[in-house]
Motif scaffolding. Structure first.
Motif, short mmCIF file in Angstrom:
data_model
loop_
_atom_site.label_atom_id
_atom_site.label_comp_id
_atom_site.label_asym_id
_atom_site.label_seq_id
_atom_site.Cartn_x
_atom_site.Cartn_y
_atom_site.Cartn_z
N ILE A 11 -2.20 -17.16 -20.53
CA ILE A 11 -1.57 -16.99 -19.23
C ILE A 11 -1.43 -18.35 -18.56
CG2 ILE A 11 -1.68 -15.86 -16.97
CD1 ILE A 11 -1.39 -13.93 -19.31
N VAL A 12 -0.25 -18.63 -18.06
CA VAL A 12 0.01 -19.86 -17.31
C VAL A 12 0.38 -19.47 -15.89
CG1 VAL A 12 1.47 -21.91 -17.10
CG2 VAL A 12 0.79 -21.10 -19.36
N GLY A 13 -0.36 -19.98 -14.90
CA GLY A 13 -0.09 -19.62 -13.51
C GLY A 13 -0.89 -18.40 -13.09
N GLU A 14 -0.70 -18.02 -11.82
CA GLU A 14 -1.47 -16.90 -11.25
C GLU A 14 -0.57 -15.96 -10.48
OE1 GLU A 14 -4.48 -18.62 -8.81
OE2 GLU A 14 -5.63 -19.45 -10.50
N GLY A 15 -1.04 -14.73 -10.33
CA GLY A 15 -0.33 -13.74 -9.51
C GLY A 15 1.08 -13.47 -9.98
N GLU A 16 2.00 -13.43 -9.03
CA GLU A 16 3.39 -13.12 -9.35
C GLU A 16 4.06 -14.24 -10.16
OE1 GLU A 16 5.47 -12.24 -5.76
OE2 GLU A 16 4.37 -10.37 -5.39
N ASP A 17 3.49 -15.44 -10.10
CA ASP A 17 4.06 -16.57 -10.84
C ASP A 17 3.52 -16.68 -12.26
OD1 ASP A 17 5.61 -17.38 -8.69
OD2 ASP A 17 4.01 -18.62 -7.85
N ALA A 18 2.63 -15.77 -12.65
CA ALA A 18 2.00 -15.87 -13.97
C ALA A 18 3.01 -15.62 -15.08
CB ALA A 18 0.85 -14.87 -14.07
N LEU A 19 2.91 -16.43 -16.11
CA LEU A 19 3.74 -16.29 -17.31
C LEU A 19 2.82 -16.14 -18.51
CD1 LEU A 19 6.20 -19.24 -16.63
CD2 LEU A 19 6.65 -16.82 -16.19
N VAL A 20 3.32 -15.49 -19.54
CA VAL A 20 2.57 -15.37 -20.79
C VAL A 20 3.23 -16.27 -21.83
CG1 VAL A 20 1.72 -13.84 -22.59
CG2 VAL A 20 1.95 -12.99 -20.24
N VAL A 21 2.47 -17.21 -22.36
CA VAL A 21 2.94 -18.02 -23.48
C VAL A 21 2.33 -17.39 -24.73
CG1 VAL A 21 2.94 -20.28 -24.57
CG2 VAL A 21 3.12 -20.09 -22.08
N GLY A 69 7.47 -11.11 -17.60
CA GLY A 69 7.80 -9.69 -17.77
C GLY A 69 8.38 -9.47 -19.15
N GLU A 70 9.66 -9.10 -19.18
CA GLU A 70 10.37 -8.91 -20.45
C GLU A 70 11.47 -9.95 -20.64
OE1 GLU A 70 9.59 -6.60 -22.87
OE2 GLU A 70 7.83 -6.32 -21.61
N VAL A 71 11.37 -11.06 -19.88
CA VAL A 71 12.38 -12.10 -19.94
C VAL A 71 11.79 -13.38 -20.54
CG1 VAL A 71 14.00 -13.52 -18.62
CG2 VAL A 71 13.56 -11.14 -17.93
N VAL A 72 12.42 -13.87 -21.59
CA VAL A 72 12.02 -15.14 -22.19
C VAL A 72 12.57 -16.27 -21.33
CG1 VAL A 72 12.24 -16.65 -24.20
CG2 VAL A 72 11.96 -14.18 -24.52
N VAL A 73 11.67 -17.12 -20.82
CA VAL A 73 12.10 -18.23 -19.95
C VAL A 73 11.95 -19.58 -20.65
CG1 VAL A 73 11.56 -16.90 -17.88
CG2 VAL A 73 9.84 -18.46 -18.82
N GLY A 74 11.39 -19.57 -21.85
CA GLY A 74 11.26 -20.79 -22.62
C GLY A 74 10.88 -20.44 -24.05
N TYR A 75 11.20 -21.33 -24.98
CA TYR A 75 10.88 -21.04 -26.38
C TYR A 75 10.84 -22.32 -27.20
CZ TYR A 75 15.87 -21.69 -27.10
OH TYR A 75 17.14 -22.25 -27.14
N VAL A 76 10.15 -22.23 -28.33
CA VAL A 76 10.14 -23.27 -29.35
C VAL A 76 10.44 -22.58 -30.67
CG1 VAL A 76 8.80 -25.07 -30.50
CG2 VAL A 76 8.38 -24.56 -28.10
N THR A 77 11.28 -23.19 -31.51
CA THR A 77 11.61 -22.61 -32.80
C THR A 77 11.11 -23.49 -33.95
OG1 THR A 77 13.78 -23.69 -33.11
CG2 THR A 77 13.74 -21.68 -31.78
N PHE A 78 10.70 -22.84 -35.03
CA PHE A 78 10.32 -23.50 -36.27
C PHE A 78 11.01 -22.79 -37.43
CE2 PHE A 78 6.92 -24.39 -33.32
CZ PHE A 78 6.49 -25.67 -33.62
N HIS A 79 11.57 -23.54 -38.35
CA HIS A 79 12.28 -22.96 -39.49
C HIS A 79 12.59 -24.08 -40.48
CE1 HIS A 79 15.73 -24.82 -37.52
NE2 HIS A 79 15.41 -24.16 -36.42
N TYR A 80 13.08 -23.70 -41.65
CA TYR A 80 13.52 -24.71 -42.60
C TYR A 80 14.79 -25.39 -42.08
CZ TYR A 80 10.31 -23.10 -46.27
OH TYR A 80 9.20 -22.79 -47.01
N ALA A 81 15.01 -26.61 -42.54
CA ALA A 81 16.20 -27.35 -42.14
C ALA A 81 17.46 -26.66 -42.66
CB ALA A 81 16.13 -28.78 -42.68
N ASP A 82 18.55 -26.87 -41.95
CA ASP A 82 19.85 -26.34 -42.38
C ASP A 82 20.18 -26.87 -43.77
OD1 ASP A 82 22.95 -26.58 -42.60
OD2 ASP A 82 22.63 -25.17 -40.95
#
Length: 210
Positions: A11-21, A69-82
């Motif tokens: 959890i990052v932040g508190e209360g209504e501003d809390a996000l789940v990473v 909530g159910e909205v992704v607000v940030g992400y990191v991706t890992f995969h093989y190169a194109d």
């Protein structure tokens, strides 16, 4: 090679501003979510959402996300190169690309990029891989941040250093096309020496120049 995926969340932040990473995300979990409309650096959010689900389905693919909530607000991706990039030519199953990192404008300044990266490597889950990222200035959000290319590059280098990714030299033409571009790499502690040498051969094609 076994692609180890150990789920973590914080959890990052508190209360209504809390996000789940959290992550690596299961594709079925990610599919039920939506992407924040400001996550449009690479494609329109709907198309990018579909791409993230596809990456999460790959054996080597992993998505670490910051979620409100159910909205992704940030992400990191890992995969093989194109397959069209030089980094895929060695057909190394232990060479994984950190492909993208993006945070919605409204959620910047909260340390989400640093936290998502930290979770990506937590528990030694990428210790058997060489993880690389190619930083190109034309992908950087200079307009929103107000930074010049050199300050932005320093910011990205400092961010990647938090997970022990460091600058590596290369003769790749795209990276060499501008002095602000760079290759950042983390060699996991369980990576065999022959993989390190294979990666060196990918980094340099014209060794007589160095």
């Amino acid at each position: 090679m076994e692609h180890i995926k150990r789920y973590h969340e914080e959890i990052v932040g508190e209360g209504e501003d809390a996000l789940v990473v959290q992550g690596p995300m299961l594709p079925e979990t990610l599919e039920k979510m939506t992407l924040h409309p400001q996550l449009d650096a690479f494609r329109r959010p709907k198309q990018q959402h579909e791409a993230l689900v596809e990456i999460a389905q790959l054996p080597e693919g992993r998505i670490i996300a910051a979620v409100a909530g159910e909205v992704v607000v940030g992400y990191v991706t890992f995969h093989y190169a194109d397959e069209y990039e030089r980094w895929s030519e060695g057909k190394m199953d232990d060479l994984v690309e950190l492909g993208a990192i993006e945070v919605a404008n409204d959620y910047r300044g909260r340390g989400l990029s640093k936290k998502m990266l930290e979770l990506s490597f937590r528990g030694g889950q990428l210790d058997n891989a060489i993880v690389f990222t190619t930083e190109y200035y034309w992908h950087w959000d200079l307009e929103s941040t107000g930074l010049n290319v050199w300050d932005y590059r320093k910011m990205m280098e400092d961010l990647m250093k938090n997970v022990d990714m460091v600058w590596f030299a290369t003769d790749d033409p795209e990276i060499c096309s501008h002095p602000a571009n760079c290759l950042m790499v983390r060699v996991g502690r369980k990576v065999p020496q022959d993989s390190v040498e294979a990666f060196d051969r990918l980094r340099f094609r014209q060794r007589f120049m160095y």
